[in-house]
Design a protein around this motif. Structure first.
Motif, PDB file in Angstrom:
ATOM      1  N   ASP A 110      36.749  17.347  21.600  1.00 50.89           N
ATOM      2  CA  ASP A 110      37.027  18.733  22.003  1.00 50.89           C
ATOM      3  C   ASP A 110      36.149  19.717  21.233  1.00 50.89           C
ATOM      4  N   GLY A 131      32.769  19.511  22.679  1.00 48.88           N
ATOM      5  CA  GLY A 131      32.776  20.101  24.027  1.00 48.88           C
ATOM      6  C   GLY A 131      32.751  21.622  23.948  1.00 48.88           C
ATOM      7  N   LEU A 170      25.796  16.071  22.322  1.00 48.57           N
ATOM      8  CA  LEU A 170      27.027  15.731  23.041  1.00 48.57           C
ATOM      9  C   LEU A 170      27.041  14.225  23.295  1.00 48.57           C
ATOM     10  N   GLY A 213      30.051  11.600  41.498  1.00 51.59           N
ATOM     11  CA  GLY A 213      29.330  12.727  40.879  1.00 51.59           C
ATOM     12  C   GLY A 213      29.660  12.938  39.419  1.00 51.59           C
ATOM     13  N   ILE A 233      30.194  11.303  35.582  1.00 54.28           N
ATOM     14  CA  ILE A 233      29.900  10.102  34.791  1.00 54.28           C
ATOM     15  C   ILE A 233      30.743  10.031  33.510  1.00 54.28           C
ATOM     16  N   HIS A 234      31.704  10.950  33.355  1.00 52.43           N
ATOM     17  CA  HIS A 234      32.561  10.907  32.167  1.00 52.43           C
ATOM     18  C   HIS A 234      33.547   9.740  32.307  1.00 52.43           C
ATOM     19  N   ASP A 235      33.532   8.823  31.345  1.00 52.50           N
ATOM     20  CA  ASP A 235      34.467   7.707  31.509  1.00 52.50           C
ATOM     21  C   ASP A 235      35.234   7.343  30.243  1.00 52.50           C
ATOM     22  N   GLY A 281      37.767   8.945  28.795  1.00 53.35           N
ATOM     23  CA  GLY A 281      39.209   9.130  29.055  1.00 53.35           C
ATOM     24  C   GLY A 281      39.737   8.047  29.972  1.00 53.35           C
ATOM     25  N   LEU A 310      42.662   8.308  39.339  1.00 50.94           N
ATOM     26  CA  LEU A 310      41.365   8.957  39.489  1.00 50.94           C
ATOM     27  C   LEU A 310      41.111   9.926  38.340  1.00 50.94           C
ATOM     28  N   SER A 311      39.891   9.907  37.861  1.00 48.10           N
ATOM     29  CA  SER A 311      39.538  10.783  36.751  1.00 48.10           C
ATOM     30  C   SER A 311      38.415  11.718  37.169  1.00 48.10           C
ATOM     31  N   MET A 338      34.967  17.515  35.581  1.00 49.37           N
ATOM     32  CA  MET A 338      34.208  18.739  35.842  1.00 49.37           C
ATOM     33  C   MET A 338      34.767  19.455  37.067  1.00 49.37           C
ATOM     34  N   THR A 339      34.726  20.771  37.020  1.00 56.17           N
ATOM     35  CA  THR A 339      35.206  21.535  38.173  1.00 56.17           C
ATOM     36  C   THR A 339      34.429  21.135  39.423  1.00 56.17           C
ATOM     37  N   GLY A 345      42.231  14.097  33.686  1.00 59.78           N
ATOM     38  CA  GLY A 345      40.909  14.611  33.293  1.00 59.78           C
ATOM     39  C   GLY A 345      41.067  16.049  32.831  1.00 59.78           C
ATOM     40  N   SER A 346      40.207  16.451  31.906  1.00 61.98           N
ATOM     41  CA  SER A 346      40.486  17.710  31.211  1.00 61.98           C
ATOM     42  C   SER A 346      40.447  18.967  32.072  1.00 61.98           C
ATOM     43  N   ASP A 360      47.856  12.463  29.807  1.00 63.06           N
ATOM     44  CA  ASP A 360      47.175  11.519  28.920  1.00 63.06           C
ATOM     45  C   ASP A 360      47.482  10.077  29.321  1.00 63.06           C
ATOM     46  N   THR A 418      50.345   8.143  31.927  1.00 63.35           N
ATOM     47  CA  THR A 418      49.895   7.286  33.036  1.00 63.35           C
ATOM     48  C   THR A 418      50.677   5.973  33.020  1.00 63.35           C
TER      49      THR A 418
HETATM   50  C1  B12 Z   1      31.725  13.303  26.061  1.00 61.55           C
HETATM   51  C2  B12 Z   1      31.272  14.298  27.101  1.00 61.55           C
HETATM   52  C3  B12 Z   1      30.136  13.998  27.852  1.00 61.55           C
HETATM   53  C4  B12 Z   1      29.399  12.668  27.746  1.00 61.55           C
HETATM   54  C5  B12 Z   1      30.172  11.635  28.606  1.00 61.55           C
HETATM   55  C6  B12 Z   1      30.052  10.224  28.063  1.00 61.55           C
HETATM   56  C7  B12 Z   1      31.006   9.322  28.764  1.00 61.55           C
HETATM   57  N1  B12 Z   1      30.608   8.079  28.874  1.00 61.55           N
HETATM   58  O1  B12 Z   1      32.093   9.686  29.186  1.00 61.55           O
HETATM   59  C8  B12 Z   1      28.009  13.047  28.348  1.00 61.55           C
HETATM   60  C9  B12 Z   1      27.123  13.512  27.218  1.00 61.55           C
HETATM   61  C10 B12 Z   1      27.273  11.938  29.103  1.00 61.55           C
HETATM   62  C11 B12 Z   1      28.371  14.250  29.200  1.00 61.55           C
HETATM   63  C12 B12 Z   1      27.581  14.691  30.253  1.00 61.55           C
HETATM   64  C13 B12 Z   1      27.844  15.862  30.928  1.00 61.55           C
HETATM   65  N2  B12 Z   1      28.795  16.763  30.676  1.00 61.55           N
HETATM   66 CO1  B12 Z   1      30.233  16.438  29.481  1.00 61.55          CO
HETATM   67  N3  B12 Z   1      31.544  16.414  28.199  1.00 61.55           N
HETATM   68  C14 B12 Z   1      31.978  15.530  27.290  1.00 61.55           C
HETATM   69  C15 B12 Z   1      33.170  16.070  26.453  1.00 61.55           C
HETATM   70  C16 B12 Z   1      32.641  16.603  25.135  1.00 61.55           C
HETATM   71  C17 B12 Z   1      34.289  15.118  26.123  1.00 61.55           C
HETATM   72  C18 B12 Z   1      34.920  14.379  27.293  1.00 61.55           C
HETATM   73  C19 B12 Z   1      35.797  13.277  26.748  1.00 61.55           C
HETATM   74  O2  B12 Z   1      35.395  12.122  26.759  1.00 61.55           O
HETATM   75  N4  B12 Z   1      36.964  13.648  26.201  1.00 61.55           N
HETATM   76  C20 B12 Z   1      37.890  12.708  25.558  1.00 61.55           C
HETATM   77  C21 B12 Z   1      38.731  12.024  26.599  1.00 61.55           C
HETATM   78  C22 B12 Z   1      39.598  10.984  25.936  1.00 61.55           C
HETATM   79  O3  B12 Z   1      39.518  13.005  27.191  1.00 61.55           O
HETATM   80  P1  B12 Z   1      39.765  13.096  28.759  1.00 61.55           P
HETATM   81  O4  B12 Z   1      38.613  12.598  29.510  1.00 61.55           O
HETATM   82  O5  B12 Z   1      40.303  14.425  29.098  1.00 61.55           O
HETATM   83  O6  B12 Z   1      40.888  11.993  28.993  1.00 61.55           O
HETATM   84  C23 B12 Z   1      42.263  12.112  28.701  1.00 61.55           C
HETATM   85  C24 B12 Z   1      43.075  12.826  29.785  1.00 61.55           C
HETATM   86  O7  B12 Z   1      42.359  13.823  30.478  1.00 61.55           O
HETATM   87  C25 B12 Z   1      43.587  11.759  30.656  1.00 61.55           C
HETATM   88  N5  B12 Z   1      42.717  11.171  31.687  1.00 61.55           N
HETATM   89  C26 B12 Z   1      41.362  11.017  31.729  1.00 61.55           C
HETATM   90  N6  B12 Z   1      40.993  10.289  32.778  1.00 61.55           N
HETATM   91  C27 B12 Z   1      42.108   9.929  33.416  1.00 61.55           C
HETATM   92  C28 B12 Z   1      42.281   9.159  34.544  1.00 61.55           C
HETATM   93  C29 B12 Z   1      43.546   8.960  35.034  1.00 61.55           C
HETATM   94  C30 B12 Z   1      43.744   8.119  36.207  1.00 61.55           C
HETATM   95  C31 B12 Z   1      44.644   9.579  34.402  1.00 61.55           C
HETATM   96  C32 B12 Z   1      45.954   9.423  35.001  1.00 61.55           C
HETATM   97  C33 B12 Z   1      44.496  10.321  33.264  1.00 61.55           C
HETATM   98  C34 B12 Z   1      43.217  10.494  32.747  1.00 61.55           C
HETATM   99  O8  B12 Z   1      43.846  10.749  29.714  1.00 61.55           O
HETATM  100  C35 B12 Z   1      42.780  10.710  28.740  1.00 61.55           C
HETATM  101  C36 B12 Z   1      43.327  10.194  27.445  1.00 61.55           C
HETATM  102  O9  B12 Z   1      44.345  11.011  26.929  1.00 61.55           O
HETATM  103  C37 B12 Z   1      33.684  17.214  27.403  1.00 61.55           C
HETATM  104  C38 B12 Z   1      34.425  18.363  26.731  1.00 61.55           C
HETATM  105  C39 B12 Z   1      35.915  18.086  26.656  1.00 61.55           C
HETATM  106  N7  B12 Z   1      36.487  18.374  25.539  1.00 61.55           N
HETATM  107  O10 B12 Z   1      36.525  17.621  27.608  1.00 61.55           O
HETATM  108  C40 B12 Z   1      32.403  17.664  28.103  1.00 61.55           C
HETATM  109  C41 B12 Z   1      32.443  18.285  29.520  1.00 61.55           C
HETATM  110  C42 B12 Z   1      33.482  17.582  30.372  1.00 61.55           C
HETATM  111  N8  B12 Z   1      31.100  18.041  30.037  1.00 61.55           N
HETATM  112  C43 B12 Z   1      30.672  19.026  30.728  1.00 61.55           C
HETATM  113  C44 B12 Z   1      29.397  19.049  31.369  1.00 61.55           C
HETATM  114  C45 B12 Z   1      29.006  20.353  32.062  1.00 61.55           C
HETATM  115  C46 B12 Z   1      28.570  17.934  31.355  1.00 61.55           C
HETATM  116  C47 B12 Z   1      27.177  17.816  32.042  1.00 61.55           C
HETATM  117  C48 B12 Z   1      27.050  18.436  33.443  1.00 61.55           C
HETATM  118  C49 B12 Z   1      26.138  18.389  31.092  1.00 61.55           C
HETATM  119  C50 B12 Z   1      24.736  18.470  31.635  1.00 61.55           C
HETATM  120  N9  B12 Z   1      24.224  19.655  31.655  1.00 61.55           N
HETATM  121  O11 B12 Z   1      24.163  17.480  32.008  1.00 61.55           O
HETATM  122  C51 B12 Z   1      26.995  16.281  32.090  1.00 61.55           C
HETATM  123  C52 B12 Z   1      27.671  15.713  33.347  1.00 61.55           C
HETATM  124  C53 B12 Z   1      27.003  14.637  34.024  1.00 61.55           C
HETATM  125  C54 B12 Z   1      27.874  14.136  35.181  1.00 61.55           C
HETATM  126  N10 B12 Z   1      27.311  14.122  36.355  1.00 61.55           N
HETATM  127  O12 B12 Z   1      29.012  13.782  35.033  1.00 61.55           O
HETATM  128  C55 B12 Z   1      31.653  20.182  30.802  1.00 61.55           C
HETATM  129  C56 B12 Z   1      32.365  20.321  32.157  1.00 61.55           C
HETATM  130  C57 B12 Z   1      32.550  21.784  32.523  1.00 61.55           C
HETATM  131  C58 B12 Z   1      33.395  21.973  33.716  1.00 61.55           C
HETATM  132  N11 B12 Z   1      34.516  22.628  33.520  1.00 61.55           N
HETATM  133  O13 B12 Z   1      33.074  21.572  34.797  1.00 61.55           O
HETATM  134  C59 B12 Z   1      32.569  19.884  29.612  1.00 61.55           C
HETATM  135  C60 B12 Z   1      34.051  20.354  29.756  1.00 61.55           C
HETATM  136  C61 B12 Z   1      31.942  20.522  28.342  1.00 61.55           C
HETATM  137  C62 B12 Z   1      31.963  22.039  28.396  1.00 61.55           C
HETATM  138  N12 B12 Z   1      32.942  22.640  27.772  1.00 61.55           N
HETATM  139  O14 B12 Z   1      31.102  22.663  28.971  1.00 61.55           O
HETATM  140  N13 B12 Z   1      29.495  14.814  28.783  1.00 61.55           N
END
Ligand code: B12
Length: 798
Positions: A634, A637, A650, A688, A690-692, A694, A735-736, A739-740, A766-767, A785, A789
Motif C-alpha cells: 500500500d 502504491g 513498484l 487486461g 496483470i496484478h496477481d 492478491g 475474479l480479481s 484497476m478501474t 481487488g483493491s 480479503d 473468500t
Molecule cells: C504490486 C503492484 C503492481 C505490480 C503487480 C505485480 C503482480 N504480479 O501482481 C506491477 C508493478 C506489475 C504493477 C503494474 C501496474 N500497475 Co500496479 N500496483 C501494484 C500495487 C502497489 C499493489 C497491488 C498488490 O499486490 N496489493 C497487495 C494485494 C495482496 O492486495 P489485493 O490485490 O488488493 O488483494 C487482496 C484483496 O483485494 C482481495 N482480493 C484480491 N484478489 C482477489 C480475488 C478474489 C476472487 C477475491 C474474492 C478477493 C481478492 O484479497 C487479497 C488479499 O487480502 C497497487 C497499489 C495497491 N496498494 O493496491 C498498484 C496499482 C493497482 N497499480 C496501478 C497501476 C496504474 C498499474 C499500471 C497500469 C502501471 C503502469 N503505468 O504500467 C500497471 C498495470 C499493468 C496491467 N495491465 O495490469 C494502480 C491502479 C489505479 C487504478 N485505480 O486503476 C494502483 C492502485 C497504484 C496506484 N495507486 O496508482 N502494479
C-alpha cells in the motif's frame, strides 16, 4: 545535402501520422501495417507523397513495428527494403521542391525490458540491430527512433543504431501528463543519456497535444545542445461513437507548432491524429520564422533512469561505501554474490543524502566484469541515484557502461597514454562524465602546477577523441597529510587553479587525506569544508558519517545555498537518529531494523527480494500477509500514485512481496480435506489486468482450507474463464481486478458466467472494488480479503 548541415540554418519538417491514414484506406484492426509496404505499395507511396507535397523534408518509413520479434528475418528484410523504396519513390513523385530525406522509423519493441519485463537488454539491442541493418541495406538516410516510453529500451535502440551504421540518429520519447516517461525518466535525464551517447537530435513525439508538451519541450531546450524535435498528437485522443477522435484541428496545431518553433524547436512534425493538411499549415505558418541558433549548453550532468544531477549548483556528494577496500563484510558479500547487501549499502547512502553512488567491486579472484555489471543492474533497479562506475579494468568498465540505464560517472582516467587510450573510446560510445586523476607515467606531481599541467594534457587528448571539457571532472588527488604535511595544500591549490583557469569541475576522494591519523572524520570534515571553499564541485565521501554531513549542511546554510535553511533544519531534526561516525563505518545492514514486522515491510518497500524472503518467518502466516506484506505494498502504491515511486520500483517491491509470499507458501501445507470437494473453485485475474499477488494469496488460503482450486492466471479473457467454469462444473468463480480500467472486463465475465453457467456463484475482490460496486456489476459476493473468500467458499461449496 547532409541533413546535419541543413539543420544548421533551417527548420526541418517531418511528416504526420501514418497509421490513421492506412486505416482510412482499409487497414483492419489487428493487421500489421508494415505488411502494406509489400501488399499495398501504391497506397503507402501515395501517403508519403502527400506528406512530401505538403512540405515535409523527412518522411518516416512505414516500419514503426518492423522488428524481428514480429517478423521472420526474411520478411523483416523484405518489409524494410520495400518501405524505404516506397518512401524514396514518393520523394521522386512529389512536386515539392524542398530538400527531401527518408527516415527509417523504429518504434518500441512491444516488450518490456528486464527487470520489469522479460526481454534482456542485449536481446533488445539485437532486435533493433536487425532493423537498423535492414534499413541501411535499403538505403535510408537517417534513423528515427520514436515513441519510446522507457529509457532503457531507448538506450538499447540508440546503441543498436550507433553500432550498426554511421547515419544520423534522431531519438524521440513519449511523455505522460506528469512530464515523465512511463518508467520515470525526466526530460533532463533523457537528454543527458541520449546526448552522451551521440544522438544527433532529441525530442518528443505522441504523448499529448502541443500545448501540454510545452514544459517538457522547455526542459529539452534548456538542456540539449543538439537540435530539439517535436512531433505531438493533435491533442489528447478520446473515444467517440466507437472511433478515436482528436481535439485539435490543422489551424490550431499550426499555431501551437509555430509557437514551439519560436521557442527553439528545430524539427517539427505531427503524430497521432495529424495528416498532410496539418503539415501543410505548419509549414506555411512557420515559413517566415527564423530558426533560433542551436546553443551548446555546457552542462556537466549525469543521470539515472529517473533523474539528472547537474554539477555547479550545490556541491555533489558521491557515496563511497560500495568499495571493498578495507570492508570485510562487503568483500564477503561480493564473493557470495549477495546483491541485497550492496543494495542496502546503496539505499542507506541515498537515505543519508548522497546524490551519486560510487560502485567499485574489484577483488582478487573475482570475475569483475560480471560482478560490476550485475551490481550496476541490481543497484539501478532499486536506487534512483546516478552511479559512478569505478574500475581499473576497461573490460569490466565496458560491461557495466553498456547496461547502465542513464549517463554515468566514469571513475577514472589518468594522464597515462594507456589509460586515456582505454577509457576515452568507452566514454565516447556510452556517454559519461569522466573523473580524471592528475597523475601520469611519472607519478603524482608534488606541486599544484605539475598536477594542473597533467589536467591540461588530459583535456587536450580528450578533445581528440571528441570528448568535451564539460564531460571531464578533475580529481587533483588528496594525499595523506600524515606522510606529507603539505599534501592538503597542494590539493587545495590545484582545485583553485583547475576551477578558475581551466573552468572545469573538480572532485576529490576526501577521506584519503586522513590516512594514518586517529579520529579521521574530524580531519576529513574540516578538509572537506576547505576544499568546498577552494572550488570543489563533488566529493567522494561517506554520507553516513555524521561529521561529514554536519560540515556539508552547515556549509550550504552559510553559503546561502539552502533556501530558508530547509535542509539544515531537517538535518538537525534527524541528527539524533543518525549513526555516529564510529558506527557508520560498519556495514549497511545495521541501518535496518532486524525484528520481523517493520523490517519485512521495509524490505518490500525498498524492493529487497532475498531479504524479504529471509524475513518472512512467523507462526501466523495470515498475520504476516495482512499486517506486513499488504501494508507495505500500500505504501508503494500510494507513492506510485503521488509520482514519488516509478514503475520499476513498484515492480521491485512486487517481486520482494512475491518472494516473501513464496516463503510463507512453503510453510503452509495443503489441507488433507481436499478430497471432500468434488468440484473446484476457479480463480483468475480478469482480462487486461496483470496484478496477481492478491489473487495468489486468496488461492493459497483456499487451498490451505482444503478447497481444490484451478488457477487460470492473470489477464484471462471472459471466454476462457467461462469455458473452465463449464468444463469443471465449478460452483464458484473468483475474479480479481485491481484497476478501474479492468472492472468492465470483470462485469463482462460475470455476465457471461450468468449466461453460460447459471449455477455458478461469482465472488470478486481487488483493491478498486467495493461492496456496492460489486453488486452493481452483478457479482454474488464481494470479499474484502482472502479470509472472507474462504468463508464464502465454505458457505457455497460445503
Ligand atoms: C504490486 C503492484 C503492481 C505490480 C503487480 C505485480 C503482480 N504480479 O501482481 C506491477 C508493478 C506489475 C504493477 C503494474 C501496474 N500497475 Co500496479 N500496483 C501494484 C500495487 C502497489 C499493489 C497491488 C498488490 O499486490 N496489493 C497487495 C494485494 C495482496 O492486495 P489485493 O490485490 O488488493 O488483494 C487482496 C484483496 O483485494 C482481495 N482480493 C484480491 N484478489 C482477489 C480475488 C478474489 C476472487 C477475491 C474474492 C478477493 C481478492 O484479497 C487479497 C488479499 O487480502 C497497487 C497499489 C495497491 N496498494 O493496491 C498498484 C496499482 C493497482 N497499480 C496501478 C497501476 C496504474 C498499474 C499500471 C497500469 C502501471 C503502469 N503505468 O504500467 C500497471 C498495470 C499493468 C496491467 N495491465 O495490469 C494502480 C491502479 C489505479 C487504478 N485505480 O486503476 C494502483 C492502485 C497504484 C496506484 N495507486 O496508482 N502494479
Amino acid at each position: 545535402m547532409k541533413i546535419s548541415k541543413y539543420l544548421k540554418n533551417h527548420i526541418l519538417y517531418l511528416d504526420g501520422s501514418m497509421g490513421t491514414l492506412l486505416q482510412s484506406e482499409g487497414l483492419l484492426p489487428g493487421e500489421y501495417p508494415e505488411r502494406w509496404n509489400i501488399s499495398h505499395p501504391d497506397i503507402v507511396v501515395g501517403i508519403h507523397t502527400r506528406y512530401y507535397d505538403a512540405g515535409s523534408n523527412v518522411v518516416l518509413t512505414n516500419t514503426f513495428g518492423a522488428n524481428s520479434l514480429k517478423f521472420s528475418p526474411e520478411e523483416l528484410d523484405a518489409i524494410v527494403s520495400a518501405a524505404v523504396a516506397n518512401a524514396r519513390e514518393a520523394a521522386r513523385r512529389s512536386k515539392g521542391t524542398q530538400e527531401k530525406w527518408v527516415g527509417l522509423d523504429i518504434g518500441p519493441s512491444g516488450r518490456m525490458l528486464k527487470p520489469y519485463g522479460d526481454l534482456d537488454f542485449e536481446d533488445a539491442v539485437q532486435v533493433f540491430s536487425e532493423t537498423v541493418k535492414a534499413g541501411v541495406r535499403a538505403g535510408a538516410d537517417l534513423i528515427f527512433i520514436e515513441t519510446m516510453n522507457d529509457s532503457y529500451e531507448t538506450k538499447a535502440a540508440l546503441l543498436a543504431a550507433k553500432e550498426n551504421c554511421s547515419l544520423p540518429v534522431f531519438v524521440s520519447n513519449t511523455y505522460g501528463a506528469d512530464g515523465r516517461l512511463m518508467t520515470g525518466a525526466s526530460p533532463a535525464a533523457m537528454v543527458a543519456m541520449l546526448e552522451g551517447m551521440g544522438a544527433d537530435a532529441v525530442g518528443v513525439n505522441c504523448s499529448l497535444g502541443p500545448k501540454a508538451l510545452i514544459p517538457v519541450i522547455e526542459e529539452y531546450l534548456r538542456t540539449a545542445s543538439v537540435p530539439v524535435l517535436c512531433k505531438p498528437n493533435a491533442g489528447m485522443p478520446r473515444p467517440q461513437d466507437g472511433k478515436t477522435v482528436f481535439d485539435i484541428g490543422p489551424e490550431e496545431f499550426s499555431l501551437d507548432m509555430a509557437d514551439m518553433i519560436s521557442r527553439g524547436v528545430r524539427i517539427a512534425g505531427g503524430c497521432c491524429g495529424t495528416d498532410p493538411e496539418f503539415i501543410r499549415r505548419l509549414v506555411s505558418r512557420s515559413a517566415g520564422l527564423d530558426p533560433l541558433p542551436i546553443v551548446r549548453k555546457n552542462i556537466t550532468v549525469v543521470s539515472s533512469y529517473t533523474r539528472a544531477v547537474e554539477f555547479g549548483n550545490v556541491p555533489v556528494l558521491i557515496g563511497e561505501r560500495i568499495n571493498p577496500t578495507g570492508k570485510k563484510l562487503l568483500k564477503h558479500a561480493l564473493k557470495d554474490h549477495d546483491m541485497d547487501y550492496l543494495l542496502e549499502e546503496g539505499i542507506s547512502q541515498q537515505d543519508q543524502g548522497a546524490h551519486i553512488l560510487d560502485v567499485n567491486v574489484g577483488l582478487p579472484g573475482i570475475d569483475e566484469s560480471a560482478m560490476l555489471r550485475d551490481a550496476v543492474c541490481a543497484l539501478q533497479a532499486v536506487v534512483g541515484l546516478p552511479l559512478q562506475i569505478d574500475s581499473a579494468s576497461p573490460g569490466a568498465m565496458e560491461s557495466a557502461l553498456r547496461r547502465y540505464n542513464g549517463k554515468p560517472m566514469i571513475n577514472s582516467v589518468n594522464g597515462r597514454e594507456e589509460s586515456m587510450r582505454a577509457v576515452f573510446p568507452l566514454a565516447k560510445k556510452y556517454g559519461g562524465v569522466i573523473v580524471a586523476l592528475t597523475l601520469d607515467e611519472n607519478g603524482i606531481p608534488d606541486t599544484a602546477a605539475g598536477r594542473v599541467a597533467i589536467a591540461r594534457k588530459i583535456l587536450a587528448t580528450a578533445r581528440k577523441y571528441g570528448i568535451r571539457k564539460k564531460d571531464l571532472i578533475f580529481d587533483p588527488l588528496a594525499m595523506a597529510v600524515s606522510a606529507s604535511p603539505g599534501a592538503a595544500d597542494v590539493a587545495l591549490e590545484s582545485l583553485r587553479i583547475i576551477r578558475s583557469s581551466l573552468g572545469c569541475h573538480t572532485s576529490l576522494g576526501v577521506s584519503n587525506v586522513s590516512f594514518g591519523l586517529p579520529n579521521r572524520d574530524m580531519i576529513n570534515s574540516t578538509f572537506f569544508v576547505m576544499a568546498l571553499q577552494s572550488g570543489l564541485s563533488a566529493a567522494i565521501m561517506n554520507p553516513r558519517s555524521a561529521d561529514m554531513m554536519k560540515a556539508y549542511r552547515a556549509y550550504l546554510a552559510l553559503q546561502g545555498k539552502d533556501a530558508d535553511f530547509k535542509e539544515y533544519l531537517k538535518f538537525c531534526n534527524e541528527l539524533p537518529e543518525m549513526t555516529s561516525s564510529a558506527v557508520a563505518t560498519q556495514s549497511g545492514v545495521s541501518a535496518l531494523p532486524l525484528s520481523s514486522g517493520s523490517a519485512l515491510q521495509e524490505a518490500i518497500i525498498k524492493g529487497l527480494k532475498d531479504r524479504a524472503a529471509d524475513l518472512a518467518q512467523a507462526d501466523d502466516p495470515l498475520e504476516l500477509i495482512n499486517k506486513h506484506i499488504i501494508p507495505a505494498l500500500d505504501v508503494v502504491g500510494k507513492g506510485f500514485e503521488k509520482k514519488e515511486v516509478y514503475l520499476p520500483q513498484l515492480l521491485m517491491s512486487a517481486e520482494a512481496a512475491k518472494s516473501a509470499f513464496e516463503q510463507i507458501k512453503k510453510r503452509m501445507p495443503a489441507d488433507s480435506r481436499a478430497s471432500v470437494y468434488k468440484h473446484p473453485f476457479i480463480i483468475a485475474t480478469v482480462k487486461g489486468d496483470i496484478h496477481d499477488i492478491g489473487k495468489n494469496i486468496v488461492k493459497l488460503l483456499l487451498e490451505n482450507y482444503g478447497f481444490p482450486v484451478i488457477d487460470l492466471g492473470k489477464d484471462v479473457s471472459p471466454e476462457t474463464i467461462v469455458n473452465a467454469v463449464v468444463k469443471y462444473h465449478a460452483p464458484v468463480v473468483g475474479l480479481s481486478a485491481l484497476m478501474t480500467t479492468t472492472v468492465p472486463a470483470m462485469e463482462q465475465t460475470i455476465k457471461l458466467v450468468k449466461e453460460k453457467a447459471p449455477w455458478c456463484k461469482a465472488v470478486v475482490g481487488g483493491s478498486v472494488l467495493t461492496r456496492e460496486y460489486a453488486e452493481l456489476i452483478g457479482a454474488d459476493h464481494y470479499a474484502k480479503d482472502a479470509m472472507e473468500t474462504v468463508r464464502f467458499a465454505e458457505k457455497v461449496m460445503s
